[in-house]
Design a protein around this motif. Structure first.
Motif, short mmCIF file in Angstrom:
data_model
loop_
_atom_site.label_atom_id
_atom_site.label_comp_id
_atom_site.label_asym_id
_atom_site.label_seq_id
_atom_site.Cartn_x
_atom_site.Cartn_y
_atom_site.Cartn_z
N MET A 1 0.81 -1.18 0.00
CA MET A 1 0.00 0.00 0.00
C MET A 1 0.87 1.26 0.00
O MET A 1 0.53 2.24 -0.64
N TYR A 2 1.97 1.22 0.73
CA TYR A 2 2.89 2.36 0.77
C TYR A 2 3.40 2.67 -0.63
O TYR A 2 3.45 3.82 -1.05
N GLN A 3 3.77 1.61 -1.35
CA GLN A 3 4.25 1.77 -2.73
C GLN A 3 3.14 2.32 -3.62
O GLN A 3 3.40 3.16 -4.48
N GLU A 4 1.92 1.87 -3.39
CA GLU A 4 0.78 2.35 -4.18
C GLU A 4 0.59 3.84 -3.98
O GLU A 4 0.35 4.59 -4.93
N PHE A 5 0.70 4.29 -2.74
CA PHE A 5 0.56 5.72 -2.45
C PHE A 5 1.58 6.53 -3.25
O PHE A 5 1.24 7.51 -3.90
N LYS A 7 3.18 5.78 -5.90
CA LYS A 7 2.96 5.71 -7.35
C LYS A 7 1.93 6.76 -7.77
O LYS A 7 2.02 7.32 -8.85
N ILE A 8 0.95 6.98 -6.91
CA ILE A 8 -0.15 7.89 -7.21
C ILE A 8 0.19 9.33 -6.86
O ILE A 8 -0.24 10.27 -7.53
N ALA A 9 0.95 9.54 -5.79
CA ALA A 9 1.23 10.88 -5.28
C ALA A 9 1.87 11.76 -6.35
O ALA A 9 2.75 11.33 -7.09
N ASP A 10 1.40 12.98 -6.42
CA ASP A 10 1.83 13.95 -7.42
C ASP A 10 2.94 14.83 -6.85
O ASP A 10 2.72 15.58 -5.91
N TYR A 11 4.12 14.73 -7.46
CA TYR A 11 5.26 15.54 -7.02
C TYR A 11 5.36 16.85 -7.79
O TYR A 11 6.25 17.65 -7.52
N SER A 12 4.45 17.08 -8.72
CA SER A 12 4.57 18.30 -9.54
C SER A 12 4.13 19.55 -8.78
O SER A 12 4.54 20.65 -9.13
N GLU A 13 3.30 19.38 -7.76
CA GLU A 13 2.86 20.53 -6.96
C GLU A 13 4.02 20.99 -6.08
O GLU A 13 4.56 20.21 -5.31
N ARG A 19 0.23 20.65 -1.83
CA ARG A 19 0.67 19.25 -1.90
C ARG A 19 0.09 18.45 -0.73
O ARG A 19 -0.37 17.33 -0.93
N ILE A 20 0.12 19.00 0.45
CA ILE A 20 -0.43 18.29 1.61
C ILE A 20 -1.90 17.96 1.37
O ILE A 20 -2.34 16.83 1.62
N ILE A 21 -2.65 18.91 0.85
CA ILE A 21 -4.08 18.67 0.60
C ILE A 21 -4.25 17.61 -0.49
O ILE A 21 -5.03 16.66 -0.32
N LYS A 22 -3.52 17.72 -1.58
CA LYS A 22 -3.64 16.74 -2.67
C LYS A 22 -3.22 15.34 -2.21
O LYS A 22 -3.86 14.35 -2.57
N ASN A 24 -3.36 14.18 0.77
CA ASN A 24 -4.37 13.66 1.69
C ASN A 24 -5.57 13.10 0.93
O ASN A 24 -6.18 12.13 1.38
N ILE A 25 -5.90 13.68 -0.19
CA ILE A 25 -6.98 13.12 -1.02
C ILE A 25 -6.59 11.71 -1.48
O ILE A 25 -7.41 10.79 -1.43
N VAL A 26 -5.34 11.53 -1.89
CA VAL A 26 -4.86 10.20 -2.26
C VAL A 26 -4.96 9.27 -1.06
O VAL A 26 -5.42 8.12 -1.18
N LYS A 27 -4.53 9.75 0.10
CA LYS A 27 -4.58 8.93 1.32
C LYS A 27 -6.01 8.54 1.66
O LYS A 27 -6.27 7.40 2.04
N PHE A 28 -6.96 9.47 1.51
CA PHE A 28 -8.36 9.16 1.79
C PHE A 28 -8.85 8.03 0.90
O PHE A 28 -9.56 7.12 1.35
N ASN A 29 -8.50 8.10 -0.37
CA ASN A 29 -8.92 7.05 -1.31
C ASN A 29 -8.34 5.70 -0.91
O ASN A 29 -9.02 4.68 -0.99
N LEU A 30 -7.10 5.69 -0.48
CA LEU A 30 -6.48 4.44 -0.03
C LEU A 30 -7.09 3.97 1.29
O LEU A 30 -7.23 2.76 1.51
N MET A 31 -7.46 4.90 2.15
CA MET A 31 -8.11 4.53 3.41
C MET A 31 -9.44 3.82 3.14
O MET A 31 -9.79 2.86 3.84
N GLU A 32 -10.15 4.30 2.14
CA GLU A 32 -11.42 3.66 1.79
C GLU A 32 -11.20 2.31 1.13
O GLU A 32 -11.98 1.39 1.32
N LYS A 33 -10.12 2.19 0.39
CA LYS A 33 -9.80 0.93 -0.29
C LYS A 33 -9.27 -0.11 0.69
O LYS A 33 -9.55 -1.31 0.54
#
Length: 140
Positions: A1-5, A7-13, A19-22, A24-33
């Motif tokens: 799951m850490y690797q999945e995060f 892979k998805i996390a956007d470093y362009s911001e 970036r923290i907000i974006k 966290n949106i990724v983290k929320f989606n993984l929390m639901e999954k």
């Protein structure tokens, strides 16, 4: 799951608050999954059993350090006020958002200890926190 995060996390911001907000949106989606995994990780971080503290603490600290290194990678700090020490600003930002997350988790669990995720409230709170911190840290 850490690797999945990561892979998805956007470093362009390059703005730390955006970036923290974006992220966290990724983290929320993984929390639901993966709710069970997040419950286990949250319990390990916030309620480490005493008999496991000496074994888990170094592992948890390494994951936390890696996460902080990643989230602050390629951040543009040029918008900080000239008299602001970057290291101190990073520490303050980390403390505030970590404290908010810990407080939210402790106050928003169901009877089984599962986190009750209110994404809209969290994101609104994070935006408000970001605006307050920007007011104190950013150039006008």
């Amino acid at each position: 799951m850490y690797q999945e995060f990561f892979k998805i996390a956007d470093y362009s911001e390059t703005d730390i608050f955006e970036r923290i907000i974006k992220w966290n949106i990724v983290k929320f989606n993984l929390m639901e999954k993966y709710p069970s995994i997040f419950k286990m990780l949250t319990d390990a971080f916030l309620d480490t059993p005493k008999e496991l503290t000496s074994e888990l603490t170094p592992i948890l600290m390494e994951y936390q350090r890696f996460g902080y290194d990643a989230i602050f990678k390629n951040i543009d700090f040029s918008n900080l006020k000239d008299e602001i020490n970057i290291k101190n600003a990073v520490q303050i930002i980390s403390w505030v958002f970590e404290g908010y997350a810990n407080d939210y988790i402790k106050q928003n669990k169901d009877k089984n200890g599962n986190i009750l995720l209110n994404k809209e409230k969290i994101l609104n709170d994070m935006k408000e926190i970001s605006n307050i911190l920007k007011f104190g840290l950013y150039k006008k």
